[in-house]
Write an enzyme that holds these catalytic residues in place. Sequence first.
Site, PDB file in Angstrom:
ATOM      1  N   ARG A 228       0.849  -1.187   0.000  1.00 47.54           N
ATOM      2  CA  ARG A 228       0.000   0.000   0.000  1.00 47.54           C
ATOM      3  C   ARG A 228       0.883   1.235   0.000  1.00 47.54           C
ATOM      4  O   ARG A 228       2.004   1.207   0.542  1.00 47.54           O
ATOM      5  CB  ARG A 228      -0.892   0.024   1.256  1.00 47.54           C
ATOM      6  CG  ARG A 228      -2.053  -0.955   1.219  1.00 47.54           C
ATOM      7  CD  ARG A 228      -3.161  -0.502   0.266  1.00 47.54           C
ATOM      8  NE  ARG A 228      -4.285  -1.427   0.216  1.00 47.54           N
ATOM      9  CZ  ARG A 228      -4.436  -2.395  -0.692  1.00 47.54           C
ATOM     10  NH1 ARG A 228      -3.537  -2.572  -1.638  1.00 47.54           N
ATOM     11  NH2 ARG A 228      -5.499  -3.167  -0.678  1.00 47.54           N
ATOM     12  N   HIS A 276      -1.537   0.677  -9.795  1.00 49.76           N
ATOM     13  CA  HIS A 276      -2.184  -0.351  -8.944  1.00 49.76           C
ATOM     14  C   HIS A 276      -2.760  -1.481  -9.804  1.00 49.76           C
ATOM     15  O   HIS A 276      -3.940  -1.810  -9.723  1.00 49.76           O
ATOM     16  CB  HIS A 276      -3.281   0.281  -8.065  1.00 49.76           C
ATOM     17  CG  HIS A 276      -3.615  -0.543  -6.853  1.00 49.76           C
ATOM     18  ND1 HIS A 276      -3.918   0.004  -5.628  1.00 49.76           N
ATOM     19  CD2 HIS A 276      -3.688  -1.888  -6.661  1.00 49.76           C
ATOM     20  CE1 HIS A 276      -4.182  -0.962  -4.750  1.00 49.76           C
ATOM     21  NE2 HIS A 276      -4.041  -2.132  -5.370  1.00 49.76           N
TER      22      HIS A 276
HETATM   23  P1  NDP Z   1      -1.715 -11.878   3.949  1.00 47.02           P
HETATM   24  O1  NDP Z   1      -2.635 -11.327   4.977  1.00 47.02           O
HETATM   25  O2  NDP Z   1      -1.958 -13.246   3.427  1.00 47.02           O
HETATM   26  O3  NDP Z   1      -0.209 -11.843   4.498  1.00 47.02           O
HETATM   27  C1  NDP Z   1       0.305 -10.759   5.206  1.00 47.02           C
HETATM   28  C2  NDP Z   1       1.737 -11.073   5.626  1.00 47.02           C
HETATM   29  O4  NDP Z   1       2.265  -9.909   6.271  1.00 47.02           O
HETATM   30  C3  NDP Z   1       1.830 -12.226   6.642  1.00 47.02           C
HETATM   31  O5  NDP Z   1       2.947 -13.009   6.386  1.00 47.02           O
HETATM   32  C4  NDP Z   1       1.989 -11.480   7.966  1.00 47.02           C
HETATM   33  O6  NDP Z   1       2.712 -12.203   8.969  1.00 47.02           O
HETATM   34  C5  NDP Z   1       2.815 -10.286   7.530  1.00 47.02           C
HETATM   35  N1  NDP Z   1       2.665  -9.191   8.496  1.00 47.02           N
HETATM   36  C6  NDP Z   1       1.544  -8.536   8.883  1.00 47.02           C
HETATM   37  N2  NDP Z   1       1.839  -7.621   9.822  1.00 47.02           N
HETATM   38  C7  NDP Z   1       3.161  -7.695  10.038  1.00 47.02           C
HETATM   39  C8  NDP Z   1       4.055  -7.034  10.912  1.00 47.02           C
HETATM   40  N3  NDP Z   1       3.640  -6.070  11.764  1.00 47.02           N
HETATM   41  N4  NDP Z   1       5.352  -7.371  10.887  1.00 47.02           N
HETATM   42  C9  NDP Z   1       5.812  -8.344  10.045  1.00 47.02           C
HETATM   43  N5  NDP Z   1       5.004  -9.030   9.190  1.00 47.02           N
HETATM   44  C10 NDP Z   1       3.698  -8.702   9.196  1.00 47.02           C
HETATM   45  O7  NDP Z   1      -1.708 -10.812   2.769  1.00 47.02           O
HETATM   46  P2  NDP Z   1      -1.486 -11.061   1.207  1.00 47.02           P
HETATM   47  O8  NDP Z   1      -0.184 -11.736   1.018  1.00 47.02           O
HETATM   48  O9  NDP Z   1      -2.666 -11.679   0.586  1.00 47.02           O
HETATM   49  O10 NDP Z   1      -1.437  -9.548   0.677  1.00 47.02           O
HETATM   50  C11 NDP Z   1      -0.537  -8.597   1.203  1.00 47.02           C
HETATM   51  C12 NDP Z   1      -0.915  -7.194   0.776  1.00 47.02           C
HETATM   52  O11 NDP Z   1      -0.649  -6.999  -0.600  1.00 47.02           O
HETATM   53  C13 NDP Z   1      -2.403  -6.847   0.890  1.00 47.02           C
HETATM   54  O12 NDP Z   1      -2.774  -6.527   2.217  1.00 47.02           O
HETATM   55  C14 NDP Z   1      -2.508  -5.649  -0.027  1.00 47.02           C
HETATM   56  O13 NDP Z   1      -2.213  -4.468   0.686  1.00 47.02           O
HETATM   57  C15 NDP Z   1      -1.411  -5.896  -1.066  1.00 47.02           C
HETATM   58  N6  NDP Z   1      -1.973  -6.226  -2.386  1.00 47.02           N
HETATM   59  C16 NDP Z   1      -1.675  -5.417  -3.451  1.00 47.02           C
HETATM   60  C17 NDP Z   1      -2.150  -5.714  -4.700  1.00 47.02           C
HETATM   61  C18 NDP Z   1      -1.753  -4.885  -5.869  1.00 47.02           C
HETATM   62  O14 NDP Z   1      -2.292  -5.092  -6.952  1.00 47.02           O
HETATM   63  N7  NDP Z   1      -0.799  -3.995  -5.740  1.00 47.02           N
HETATM   64  C19 NDP Z   1      -3.003  -6.868  -4.945  1.00 47.02           C
HETATM   65  C20 NDP Z   1      -3.237  -7.663  -3.782  1.00 47.02           C
HETATM   66  C21 NDP Z   1      -2.741  -7.338  -2.558  1.00 47.02           C
HETATM   67  P3  NDP Z   1       2.152 -13.595   9.583  1.00 47.02           P
HETATM   68  O15 NDP Z   1       2.255 -14.592   8.444  1.00 47.02           O
HETATM   69  O16 NDP Z   1       3.073 -13.871  10.681  1.00 47.02           O
HETATM   70  O17 NDP Z   1       0.740 -13.332   9.980  1.00 47.02           O
HETATM   71  C1  OXD Z   2      -5.458  -5.154  -3.301  1.00 46.43           C
HETATM   72  C2  OXD Z   2      -6.139  -5.956  -4.273  1.00 46.43           C
HETATM   73  O1  OXD Z   2      -5.526  -5.478  -2.091  1.00 46.43           O
HETATM   74  O2  OXD Z   2      -6.245  -5.480  -5.416  1.00 46.43           O
HETATM   75  O3  OXD Z   2      -4.814  -4.175  -3.699  1.00 46.43           O
HETATM   76  O4  OXD Z   2      -6.576  -7.055  -3.954  1.00 46.43           O
END
Ligand code: NDP
Ligand code: OXD
Length: 313
Positions: A228, A276
């Site tokens: 983000r 995005h």
């Molecule tokens: P998940 O919720 O599956 O995974 C999040 C990961 O971040 C987990 O491994 C979690 O750790 C880790 N995490 C969360 N908080 C912390 C912290 N404080 N310190 C260290 N690690 C942390 O999310 P996704 O992989 O599905 O997606 C990630 C992000 O990607 C989304 O939230 C979104 O913002 C972004 N996104 C962007 C897109 C784009 O087109 N640009 C499309 C889709 C998503 P743990 O495993 O230990 O819980």
């Molecule tokens: C996001 C998505 O989280 O497109 O950005 O799923």
Amino acid sequence: MAVLILAEIESTDTWFSILIAQLKKEQPNLDLRIWPEYGKPEEIEIVLVSWQPLGTIPKFPNLKLIMSLAAGVDRILADPDLPDNIPIVRLVSESQTWQMAEYVTMAVLLFQRRLLEYQELQRSRRWEELAVQDASSFTVGILGLGHLGLMVAKKLALIGFPVRGWSRTPKAVAGVECFHGDEQFQLFLKKCQAIVCLLPLTPQTEGILCHESFSALPPGAYLINVGRGKHLVEADLLSALDSGQIAGVCLDVFDTEPLPIDHPFWFDPRIIVTPHIAAPGRPDEIAGVILDTINCSQMGRPLKYEIDRHWGY
Ligand code: NDP
Ligand code: OXD
């Protein structure tokens, strides 16, 4: 029972038109409504949220499920009036995961094979060969080892990059050197020639891509932010680029989207900007994921991918 899509849909939006057509094809009797034509608020039991004006979700007194049409739920949780007793399910889609792995792999290869520098040379029509750094000595660090980060890490490891991953809780992933928690963050960064932000936006992760993190990287490192926009402190990035601490950046997400027309990122040859689009997922596949979730909710079965409001993801 009616399902409302909360989204700003332009008439030319093919992603949403495919999604809506597929939902209707797979479940013709679904009472699907599209914002702002939602009819009687008491009939809405499920909202599918891509975007919502603050205060919209609390309008529906019989709501049973909030389903995010994005993997990140930060925008949903930003509504201070969000009812606290309704489950929120995030999107997990195979096509989105693959698209993210493609996008990040493209960006990592582009930096490792020095394409930014070749573009500069091309602008001045200079035929010059730059030394090749092998993938095997170009360490990539993934911030976030969730649904997307894990797949990205595995794909990069398959190509031959040494991969490190950082998460909140401990993990063991074959072929990935895993770190966790704030106490291991600096250690994790220390050897990363490129970092990829795939964290959710939460109070703990906001502003994590900042001067302090950049300083912990080896000089001349690269940044890919697909998480983000608010993960990044923009002024710290510009200073790190000017000092050479960061050599190049690929940004898919921004604090303000669309990126304002006069924003300095548009004009900086060290920065790649995409709007995005890293991983929207395939709408025909996502329609199936939505219908499975709706059916689970209707039948009172456990919901896959319900988020934990305490952690914000
Ligand atoms: P998940 O919720 O599956 O995974 C999040 C990961 O971040 C987990 O491994 C979690 O750790 C880790 N995490 C969360 N908080 C912390 C912290 N404080 N310190 C260290 N690690 C942390 O999310 P996704 O992989 O599905 O997606 C990630 C992000 O990607 C989304 O939230 C979104 O913002 C972004 N996104 C962007 C897109 C784009 O087109 N640009 C499309 C889709 C998503 P743990 O495993 O230990 O819980
Ligand atoms: C996001 C998505 O989280 O497109 O950005 O799923």
